[in-house]
Write a protein that holds these residues in place. Structure first.
Motif, PDB file in Angstrom:
ATOM      1  N   HIS A  56       0.763  -1.092   0.048  1.00  0.00           N
ATOM      2  CA  HIS A  56       0.215  -0.075   0.016  1.00  0.00           C
ATOM      3  C   HIS A  56       0.971   1.346   0.028  1.00  0.00           C
ATOM      4  CE1 HIS A  56      -3.964   2.015   1.375  1.00  0.00           C
ATOM      5  NE2 HIS A  56      -3.262   2.824   0.984  1.00  0.00           N
ATOM      6  N   HIS A  58       1.319   5.240  -2.341  1.00  0.00           N
ATOM      7  CA  HIS A  58       1.179   6.183  -3.275  1.00  0.00           C
ATOM      8  C   HIS A  58       2.249   6.772  -3.809  1.00  0.00           C
ATOM      9  CE1 HIS A  58      -3.423   5.405  -2.122  1.00  0.00           C
ATOM     10  NE2 HIS A  58      -2.747   5.466  -1.095  1.00  0.00           N
ATOM     11  N   LYS A 147      -9.120  -0.559  -6.734  1.00  0.00           N
ATOM     12  CA  LYS A 147      -9.294  -0.132  -5.447  1.00  0.00           C
ATOM     13  C   LYS A 147     -10.742   0.517  -5.449  1.00  0.00           C
ATOM     14  CE  LYS A 147      -7.661   1.846  -1.585  1.00  0.00           C
ATOM     15  NZ  LYS A 147      -6.735   2.983  -1.641  1.00  0.00           N
ATOM     16  N   HIS A 203      -6.226  -0.691   5.701  1.00  0.00           N
ATOM     17  CA  HIS A 203      -6.302   0.439   7.089  1.00  0.00           C
ATOM     18  C   HIS A 203      -7.195  -0.485   8.125  1.00  0.00           C
ATOM     19  CE1 HIS A 203      -5.462   3.556   4.486  1.00  0.00           C
ATOM     20  NE2 HIS A 203      -6.382   3.707   3.859  1.00  0.00           N
ATOM     21  N   ASP A 272       0.700   2.666   3.366  1.00  0.00           N
ATOM     22  CA  ASP A 272       0.307   4.025   2.857  1.00  0.00           C
ATOM     23  C   ASP A 272       1.124   5.216   2.583  1.00  0.00           C
ATOM     24  OD1 ASP A 272      -2.134   5.283   1.851  1.00  0.00           O
ATOM     25  OD2 ASP A 272      -3.133   5.292   3.687  1.00  0.00           O
TER      26      ASP A 272
END
Ligand SMILES: [Zn+2]
Length: 362
Positions: A56, A58, A147, A203, A272
Motif C-alpha cells: 500500500h 501512493h 481499489k 487500514h 500507505d
C-alpha cells in the motif's frame, strides 16, 4: 547482465531461515548453478531476504521509486494514483522499485478523493449500473487491480459509495480477472467491504475495533487484511482534522490486528506511504515498511510472520508469481541485511545491499 553468487549468508527464502549457503544469480534470475565468471559477494554474518513488497503506497513522484528501493522495497503496490503519467514515468526509473498500480480508485462523484485529493471528477461512480463501464475503463488504462473507497456515512455530507455499487464493482472486476482492495477506516465500512465480496481491505479503524466475530467472517471468506499501521499511528499521533473524535486511539488498530491474526486472517504488509501533502499523514516511502514491521510486532505478529507478509504472502495474493521468494527461476529481487531479522525485526533496517532483477541498487 552478469552473474554473481552471494556466499555464506543465511537465507530467508520467503518462508523460513536456512543455514549459510550460496545463492546464484544469472541475468537477473536466481539459478541452481553459478554462471560463468560468476562474481562473489561474501555475506558471512548476514541474512538474505527476498526483495520486500509494500502492498500500500501512493506514488506522486517518480523519484519515490528509488527511495523505496534504497530501503529494500523492490516492489511497490500503488493503491490509487491521480496521474497515470506519473506511474508510467515511475516504471522507467533505473534502480527503482517495480511498481504496480490500481490507477484511479472507485468513489462517489463528490467523494473526498475528488474534492480534496485532486482525482479527476470523471472517475466518480454514482451507481451499480455504471460499474461494468467503470471497471472496463480502469482495465483499459492498465490498472493491475481495482481499489474501492468505502467511506463512512456522515450527516449533511454527500453520500459515500453505496454497498450495492461496491458489490457491482467487485462482480465486474472479478469478471475481468482483477482483485479488489477496499479502503475501509471503520468497522461498518469493513463489514460492507467483506459483504460486497472484496478480496482485501486496507487500514484498521482508529475509532473502533474489528471484533472477534467479524474477524472469523473475514477468515472464512479468505479475505486478506492490509492494516497500514504506519498510517494509522501517524494519524493518531498528530490528528490531521479540526476535531478529534473521542475514542480515537492507535490501540484500537492493534486490537483489530490481534483479533484478525487470532482468527487466522492472512495479513499482508502495507504502509500507505506517500509524499502528498493533501493526505491525512505521510509515512515516508521505504523507511515506513520497517516501521510497519515494528508496529505489527506490537500486535503480536512475529518477525517471521512480518517477513512473509512482505514477501511470499504478498506475492501470492497479488499474483506476482515471479518474486516474493528466493528460489531458482524467480527474479533476483534481494535484500541483504546484517543481523537476524527472523529474531529481531529491526535488523531489516541494517541493509548491506539491494538487488532488483539482479541489478545492485545499493
Ligand atoms: Zn492509501
Amino acid at each position: 547482465m552478469g552473474a554473481f553468487s552471494i556466499e555464506n549468508a543465511r537465507v530467508f527464502d520467503g518462508e523460513r531461515l536456512s543455514e549459510p549457503r550460496s545463492v546464484h544469480v544469472v541475468d537477473g534470475l536466481i539459478t541452481e548453478e553459478p554462471g560463468a565468471d560468476s562474481e562473489t559477494v561474501d555475506a558471512a554474518g548476514a541474512v538474505l531476504l527476498p526483495g520486500l513488497i509494500d502492498a500500500h503506497v501512493h506514488i506522486s513522484d517518480p523519484e519515490q521509486a528509488r527511495t523505496l528501493a534504497h530501503w529494500g522495497v523492490t516492489t511497490a503496490l500503488d493503491m490509487g494514483a491521480k496521474d497515470p503519467g506519473v506511474i508510467e514515468a515511475t516504471r522507467g526509473v533505473a534502480g527503482g522499485s517495480d511498481v504496480r498500480s490500481a490507477g484511479f480508485p472507485a468513489g462517489p462523484p463528490h467523494g473526498t478523493h475528488i474534492a480534496r485529493l485532486g482525482f479527476p471528477e470523471s472517475v466518480g461512480i454514482s451507481g451499480p449500473d455504471e460499474a461494468e463501464a467503470w471497471v472496463a475503463a480502469r482495465v483499459a488504462e492498465g490498472s493491475d487491480y481495482i481499489k474501492v473507497l468505502l467511506e463512512p456515512e456522515i450527516p449533511q455530507q454527500p453520500k459515500p459509495l453505496q454497498p450495492e455499487t461496491a458489490a457491482a464493482i467487485v462482480r465486474a472486476a472479478h469478471a475481468a480477472g482483477k482483485k479488489v482492495i477496499a479502503h475501509t477506516t471503520t468497522g461498518r465500512t469493513a463489514e460492507i467491504a467483506v459483504a460486497s465480496g472484496v478480496d482485501a481491505f486496507t487500514h484498521t479503524p482508529l475509532g473502533d475495533v474489528l471484533g472477534v466475530e467479524f474477524a472469523r467472517e473475514v477468515a472464512s471468506r479468505g479475505v486478506i487484511a492490509i492494516p497500514t499501521l504506519s498510517m494509522m499511528n501517524a494519524m493518531a499521533t498528530d490528528w490531521p482534522f479540526p476535531v478529534r473524535p473521542p475514542g480515537v486511539s492507535f490501540e484500537n488498530c492493534l486490537q483489530s490486528l490481534r483479533n484478525l491474526r487470532a482468527a487466522g486472517v492472512t495479513i499482508v504488509a502495507g504502509t500507505d506511504a506517500n509524499t502528498n501533502p493533501a493526505t491525512p499523514a505521510s509515512p515516508p516511502p521505504g523507511e515506513s515498511l520497517h516501521t510497519e514491521f515494528e508496529l505489527m510486532g506490537q500486535a503480536g505478529v512475529t518477525p517471521v510472520e512480518s517477513l512473509r507478509a512482505a514477501t511470499s504472502t504478498a506475492a501470492d495474493f497479488f499474483g506476482l508469481a515471479d518474486r516474493g521468494r528466493i528460489q531458482p527461476g524467480l527474479r533476483a529481487d534481494l535484500v541483504l541485511v546484517d543481523g537476524d531479522p527472523t529474531v529481531d525485526i529491526s535488523a531489516t533496517r541494517a541493509i548491506r545491499g539491494v538487488w532488483i532483477a539482479g541489478e545492485r541498487v545499493r
